[in-house]
Scaffold this motif. Structure first.
Motif, short mmCIF file in Angstrom:
data_model
loop_
_atom_site.label_atom_id
_atom_site.label_comp_id
_atom_site.label_asym_id
_atom_site.label_seq_id
_atom_site.Cartn_x
_atom_site.Cartn_y
_atom_site.Cartn_z
N TYR A 238 59.25 85.55 18.43
CA TYR A 238 59.26 86.74 17.57
C TYR A 238 60.52 87.59 17.71
O TYR A 238 60.57 88.70 17.19
CB TYR A 238 58.04 87.63 17.82
CG TYR A 238 56.73 86.91 17.76
CD1 TYR A 238 56.24 86.39 16.55
CD2 TYR A 238 55.97 86.71 18.90
CE1 TYR A 238 55.05 85.72 16.49
CE2 TYR A 238 54.76 86.04 18.85
CZ TYR A 238 54.31 85.54 17.65
OH TYR A 238 53.12 84.87 17.60
N TRP A 239 61.55 87.11 18.38
CA TRP A 239 62.76 87.90 18.55
C TRP A 239 63.98 87.04 18.23
O TRP A 239 64.00 85.83 18.49
CB TRP A 239 62.88 88.43 19.98
CG TRP A 239 61.94 89.55 20.27
CD1 TRP A 239 60.69 89.46 20.77
CD2 TRP A 239 62.18 90.94 20.03
NE1 TRP A 239 60.12 90.70 20.88
CE2 TRP A 239 61.02 91.62 20.44
CE3 TRP A 239 63.27 91.66 19.54
CZ2 TRP A 239 60.90 93.00 20.35
CZ3 TRP A 239 63.15 93.03 19.46
CH2 TRP A 239 61.98 93.70 19.85
N VAL A 262 69.63 93.12 17.60
CA VAL A 262 68.41 92.33 17.82
C VAL A 262 67.37 92.80 16.83
O VAL A 262 67.37 93.97 16.39
CB VAL A 262 67.88 92.45 19.26
CG1 VAL A 262 68.85 91.84 20.25
CG2 VAL A 262 67.60 93.91 19.61
N GLU A 263 66.48 91.89 16.48
CA GLU A 263 65.40 92.20 15.55
C GLU A 263 64.18 91.41 15.99
O GLU A 263 64.29 90.26 16.42
CB GLU A 263 65.80 91.81 14.13
CG GLU A 263 64.81 92.20 13.05
CD GLU A 263 63.70 91.18 12.85
OE1 GLU A 263 62.66 91.53 12.27
OE2 GLU A 263 63.88 90.02 13.29
N GLY A 264 63.00 92.04 15.92
CA GLY A 264 61.80 91.30 16.32
C GLY A 264 60.56 92.14 16.24
O GLY A 264 60.56 93.29 15.77
#
Length: 380
Positions: A238-239, A262-264
Motif C-alpha cells: 500500500y505504499w 511518498v504516497e500510500g
C-alpha cells in the motif's frame, strides 16, 4: 497312648475329605481352561456399537481383571500387567500391540464382533487381544474409489469452458485510470470560482506513470494551478515512492520543481501524500495532504481532506511567504449513483499564514476564505 490311637482312628476321615476336595477342584480347573460358551459369544455380539476409546477402556478393564486373578492364583508370579507395561520402553510398547491382520475383510462398524482371548499359561497374563471380525463391506465406496455419476468435476467447472481468457499473475500487465476527484463550482464571500483536482495513472502495479493536477479559476482567470508528473514505484504494501517534476502556472511567473515523495494508505485507511520540491534559485517547498472516507452507506459517504503547504523562502512574485504558507480543509458529501459518477456538495476553508497572509491583505484578498461547493466526481 490314647492320643496316638485317636490320631490313627481319625486318619481315614481326613483322607476321605482330602480326596473329595481334589475331586471338586478338577471340574473347576477344566472349566477355567475351557472356551467361553456360545451364550457369552452371543452376549458379546449383542453389545451396542462402541467408539474406539470405549473399546480400549473395555480391553484395559479385562486386562486388569485377568492380571488380578493371576496374582491371587499364583503369588509367585513376576508382577502385575500394569507394572509390566510401566517398565516397558516406548519401542517395546509399540511392539507389544496386537498386529492387525490385513487379510480381514472390511465391514461396517455396526457388524463388528468382539472376542476376548487370554494369553495361555498361568503365569503369563500379559495381554488381552481384541479381535475384530469384519463381514463383507467394501470400504472403497466410503474411502476413495470411483466418484458417483452426479459428482462435480475436480475444478468445479461442471464442464463449462474458460473461453479465451488466460490466467495471469497480478501486476504483469499495464492498466490505466483517470480520476476527476474534484470538479466543482464554489461560492465565496467576494466571488464565485471554479476548481479542479485530478490524477491519472498508467502502468503496472509496482511501476507506473502518475500524473496529478489542481487549480482554481476566478473571474475568467486561472489564479493558480500546478501539474505534477511522477514515476511511481511500489516500496511496501500500500505504499510507493514518487520521483518526478512539478510545474506551477497562473498569476505571476511560472515555476518548475524537481519532486520526490511518498504516497500510500496509512493505518485506519488514511490516504496520505507527502512531497518535497526543489526549485531554481534555492527555492524549496513541501506539501502534505491526507483524506479519509466516512461511509454512511455503500453509496453515501463523507470525505474530509486536509492540506498544508510550506515554502523555504519568500517569493513575492508568486505571493507566497517563507514557512507555512496556507492550510486548507474541505468536507464533501457525495452520493455514488454509479461508482464512476458521484455528485457531491460540501464546504471548504482556506487560511493563509505568515508572509502569505500579508501578501493577500496587500492585494485586497481574504486571509480566511470559506466557500460552499458543489460538483461531481468521475473516474474512467
Amino acid at each position: 497312648m490314647s492320643m496316638r490311637n485317636r490320631s490313627i482312628r481319625a486318619s481315614p476321615g481326613r483322607s476321605a475329605l482330602t480326596m473329595a476336595m481334589l475331586l471338586a477342584a478338577v471340574p473347576l480347573a477344566l472349566a477355567r481352561q475351557a472356551p467361553a460358551p456360545a451364550s457369552s459369544a452371543a452376549a458379546v455380539d449383542a453389545m451396542p456399537d462402541m467408539a474406539p476409546h470405549d473399546m480400549h477402556h473395555m480391553e484395559m478393564s479385562a486386562t486388569h481383571t485377568l492380571a488380578t486373578r493371576d496374582r491371587k492364583n499364583d503369588p509367585g508370579s513376576t508382577g502385575s500387567l500394569m507394572t509390566h507395561h510401566a517398565n516397558m520402553s516406548g519401542a517395546d510398547r509399540r511392539a507389544a500391540k496386537p498386529a492387525i491382520d490385513d487379510s480381514m475383510p472390511a465391514m461396517p462398524h455396526g457388524n463388528m464382533h468382539h472376542e476376548s482371548a487370554r494369553s495361555p499359561g498361568k503365569s503369563e497374563p500379559a495381554h488381552v487381544a481384541v479381535a475384530v471380525r469384519m463381514d463383507g463391506m467394501d470400504m472403497g465406496s466410503m474411502q476413495g474409489g470411483s466418484a458417483p455419476a452426479g459428482a462435480r468435476s475436480p475444478d468445479y467447472s461442471d464442464g463449462v469452458g474458460y473461453g479465451t481468457m488466460k490466467p495471469h499473475m497480478a501486476g504483469d500487465h499495464a492498466v490505466g485510470m483517470l480520476l476527476f476527484d474534484q470538479l466543482e463550482a464554489a461560492h465565496g464571500y467576494d466571488a464565485n470560482t471554479q476548481a479542479w483536482e485530478l490524477e491519472g495513472t498508467y502502468g503496472r502495479d509496482l511501476d507506473k506513470l502518475w500524473v496529478r493536477a489542481e487549480g482554481e479559476r476566478r473571474a475568467g482567470t486561472v489564479r493558480h494551478g500546478d501539474v505534477e508528473a511522477f514515476w511511481y514505484h511500489g516500496i511496501a504494501a500500500y505504499w510507493g515512492s514518487q520521483l518526478g517534476m512539478r510545474h506551477d502556472f497562473g498569476v505571476g511567473p511560472q515555476r518548475q520543481w524537481a519532486a520526490i515523495g511518498v504516497e500510500g494508505l496509512a493505518p485506519y485507511f488514511f490516504d496520505v501524500q507527502a512531497t518535497a520540491y526543489i526549485g531554481s534559485a534555492g527555492r524549496t517547498a513541501a506539501r502534505f495532504r491526507a483524506d479519509y472516507e466516512v461511509l454512511f452507506s455503500q453509496r453515501l459517504m463523507l470525505q474530509p481532506e486536509l492540506e498544508f503547504n510550506f515554502h523555504g523562502k519568500d517569493d513575492p512574485a508568486r505571493k507566497t511567504g517563507r514557512g507555512l504558507s496556507d492550510v486548507s480543509l474541505g468536507l464533501r458529501l457525495r452520493y455514488e449513483i454509479l461508482r464512476q459518477f458521484a455528485p457531491y456538495i460540501g464546504i471548504s476553508w482556506v487560511r493563509r499564514v505568515g508572509k502569505t497572509a500579508n501578501y493577500a491583505r496587500a492585494d485586497g484578498e481574504q486571509v480566511f476564505e470559506q466557500q460552499f461547493v458543489a460538483g461531481i466526481r468521475l473516474w474512467f
